[in-house]
Design an enzyme around this catalytic site. Sequence first.
Site, mmCIF file in Angstrom:
data_model
loop_
_atom_site.group_PDB
_atom_site.id
_atom_site.type_symbol
_atom_site.label_atom_id
_atom_site.label_comp_id
_atom_site.label_asym_id
_atom_site.label_seq_id
_atom_site.Cartn_x
_atom_site.Cartn_y
_atom_site.Cartn_z
ATOM 1 N N LYS A 1 0.720 -1.283 -0.169
ATOM 2 C CA LYS A 1 0.313 -0.211 0.263
ATOM 3 C C LYS A 1 1.177 1.085 -0.142
ATOM 4 C CE LYS A 1 -3.486 2.128 2.786
ATOM 5 N NZ LYS A 1 -4.163 2.028 4.620
ATOM 6 N N SER B 1 -9.546 2.218 3.584
ATOM 7 C CA SER B 1 -8.316 2.953 3.076
ATOM 8 C C SER B 1 -7.674 1.799 1.862
ATOM 9 C CB SER B 1 -7.568 3.460 3.312
ATOM 10 O OG SER B 1 -6.421 3.557 4.120
ATOM 11 N N SER C 1 -8.975 -0.172 8.138
ATOM 12 C CA SER C 1 -8.689 -0.422 6.208
ATOM 13 C C SER C 1 -8.088 -1.294 5.950
ATOM 14 C CB SER C 1 -7.725 0.578 6.160
ATOM 15 O OG SER C 1 -8.476 2.400 6.429
#
Lengths: 478, 104, 483
Positions: free
Chosen positions: C78, C153, C177
């Site tokens: 990420k 996210s 997330s």
Amino acid sequence: MSWEAVIGLEVHVQLATRSKLFAPVSATFGAEPNSQVTALCAALPGTLPVVNRRAVELALTAGLAVDGELARTSRFARKHYFYPDLPKGYQISQYDRPLFTGGRVRFPLGERGGWRDCRLKRIHVEEDAGKLIHAGDFSLVDLNRAGTPLVEIVTEPDLATGEEAGAFLRYLRRLLRHLEVSDCNMEEGSLRCDANVSVRRAGDSALGTRAEVKNMNSFRFVERAIAAEIERQVGRRESGRAVVQETRLFDEATGGTRAMRGKEEADDYRYFPDPDLPPLVVGGEWAEAIRRGLPELPGPAQERYETELGLSRDYAAQLAGTRETLDWFEEVLAAGAEAGTAAALVVQYLLPEAGRREVPVSELPLSAATVAAIAERVDDERLTKRLARRLIEESLAGDEAPAAILARLEADAASAAEGLAAVVERVLAEHPGPVAEYRAGKTKTLGFLIGRALAASGEGADPVEVRRALLAALRADG
Amino acid sequence: MTRPRDDTPHLAPGQAEKIARLARLALSEQEAAGLQADLERILAHVAQLDEVDVAGVEPLAQPVPLDLPLRGDEPRPAGVRDELLEAAPDRERGHFRVPRVVDA
Amino acid sequence: MELTSLDVRTILGLLESGEASSVELTRAYLAAIERLDPRLNAFLAVTPERALERAAAADVAWREGEAGPLCGVPVSLKDMLLTRGVPTTAGSRILAGWAPPYDATAVARLEAAGAVVLGKTNQDEFGMGSSSENSAYGPVRHPTLPGRVPGGSSGGAAAAVAAGLSAAALGTDTGGSVRQPAAFTGLVGVKPTYGRVSRHGVVAYGSSLDQVGPIARTAWDAARLLEVIAGHDPADSTCWPAPPGAYCAAVEAPEGARGLTLGVPREFFVAGMEPAVEESVRAAVARLEEAGARVRPIRLPHTEYAVAAYYLIATAEASSNLARYDGVRFGPRGGDGETLLELYQRSRAEGFGAEVKRRILLGTFVLSAGYYEAYYLKAQKVRSLIRRDFELAFEEVDAILAPTAPTTAFRMGEKTGDPLTMYLADIFTVSPSLAGVPALSTPCGADAEGAPVGLQMIAPWFEEERLLRLAGAWERVRDGGAP
């Protein structure tokens, strides 16, 4: 209608560590711009603070030395404001749980003697900001100093004059140097001071509105700025105008203070505990070990010299001036020397020489024991002060052992003494008149006889010795 | 799911703009109005916390019980000076450069 | 079986036996990225040369018997995780084009274990969102459910693994997330105990909540990644001083669910939940009971306040953590501001997206003079109560079962109009974050349209081994193996 001033100080002191507070990089003064800056100092994303144990240790030393109340658990907090020298957009400081609260500093007030007590409100640990230099319509940011460890020492408003504030700061610097907590060098900015000043009518208890005075770069300027601010505030109050709560800057050119521009609304620092730093827990053993390791502090030592040893304020202040001098003079006393005499020898002859050579007195080629021995001889008059001085100067100069010098000097003194006895005899013989008058009680003629004897024995004669020899001779034949 | 229970206003008019200045965010007229409304509705929802009796409850200091670790006082070379300065949008003579700071 | 759909454990077997090479595997993934990512938008940066170099080195290591625990496995990271020399944006324009001078600890450990990093995945800006629609670089699409979000996210990470664009991934989890995108895409996602994995080199959103966690196809894969990245890191003062646990062994623990008492909190089954979610989760609970676990209802009374407390605390920390983005030292600088004030205001106004601004404002307000006690301090007190709920519950049960999210993957644009409804999507994932306990999501069924449902498992502080043991047991039950 007399006025009194109420002054509190906020002092920032840079801690003498080898690396910064949160980043393992050095922070020596004067390095190439941005060369002592890690990703953390530049507040890059993802960087986290790791606290320097030595910085906490030095803060503990300072706090314990002033009898502060140690918070077993204290917290770091974030203080938010936007400024180019503060890369994170917040300073990691301490807010509602500082390392120390309370504490007290007892300091000597100038030459006239007397001591003052100033209570402390708190001591906390925080990081310094970077530095800005202005270049045309730009400002240039150097983050070398960003993250350097500081302690902030906040006093209660116990000080009454600029002079007192100066005396407090001078003693604080001496204390912190004594403890090797900081070099407290105002020019390099490792000691900075802001003052909160208010005035009130003598006898009132309520505090007047206070103004914060900043931008004072020496103790003398602190004294002058505070004095000027007191005068300004009294002037306003006496002409019926209120004192405004504001930040004012000392202006070295005018010697006065002026309001700081550009301060729109008051800063809202939005303090909150720093989630990257768990609570700082100081165990009892650590605190005790530091407390036990504290040396005798300069204040109490100087006060002991003044009261118990009866030394003058000046001598006591110099002998307890630095840790080296104090430790060394204690050795002289421990070697059995009488305080007064030893103090005089050290202050008059040794300290100035150490100053000239820019070394601590302990590094002069004259051991404490030797100085004690010299002082003892001076005490029981086996050695005059003049001779003692020559002995000290010669031992400092050459590499001849003091004992050898002493023997030589004593031999010279002895031969001088024989020569002196002969001269005295001749003078008495040549001036029977004044001799008779002296013996008949008109002692005034002694001065004339000393003059004659001095003239007869040539330069280098020691008037004290000559006088002693003459008296002995006058009394003997009488 | 929980309904917002409280409709007394939590923000003074134009407060979003004041907060934005504190946070150094330039907002257009329209953005400020939109954010003021959003904040208002979020704070209305958050008002439900008023129901919670927290008498005698300590604020959570940290999620897991850990004392502050301390590191030795050993400096290491920074070693990122060039990368830092290269990444800077504006620099001069080894410094980060910003418009002149108006202070004393 | 397509190379790019194999789980990590199978891959390691093939690499060890020599039936496949890391270079071949990495090429397959790079080709899949080229083919599928233009539609999915899961990646923000791909590093083919670097990946192939490391794949070749991995193949050598396998041949010389020096293979690390993830040697040759192609993974994605990420974009919240800093990668030295590789652009890291956190999904924001304010970091566009910025390449960090150092690696995150978790990234360094992953690469030291031999993993091959394919690139950086797309996400909600600064981790703020539950759908990956808040990215400054365009939304991420759900790989199998047209028109739906992959969750957030860490949406890019989940979409990449689900679509076969990386064998496994690292994401970050502040309020869900990692867990929620894993639930939405039918994967396993783990949020470790707070402090179990270092946050050094992770872009900060909510410092007292953020954790790095794996997203993978199986519990064993997630366990292997966790074994590599967990463990004490002196560069993070909040990192727990202990070595990682034996998580892979825990997944295979023969006793499975037997002997474990599992709590099912009433507060996690609320009105407005999607029926398919409730049914799938309750069915999973029943099957675990059949497999020998004791199940009992429990109470987590302050759950309903968790979203409110979370958004006050996380945004307060975010408003502080994002103060450093000022256009002065890195990243793009806002328009030609004459004054310093304008430089700050323009850089931040142009660099941050709408949701980030909203949370910065909320967080600044929450900490501001006059409101601190009523909002931030109150939220921290409620957080203490939420934490105590879990302490009391874990005196009765060994682990907790609950839904990961109240719905399956919702439609794109469905919640972007109203921030509050987006926040409420995190209702089941925020309380474990506030308490700091470890939690994971594992697939437990799907709705009529095949949208996966996530089963959330929550264990006591630092009991990741028990958590993964339960996840392993569930997989065996679910996939028909021995309980």
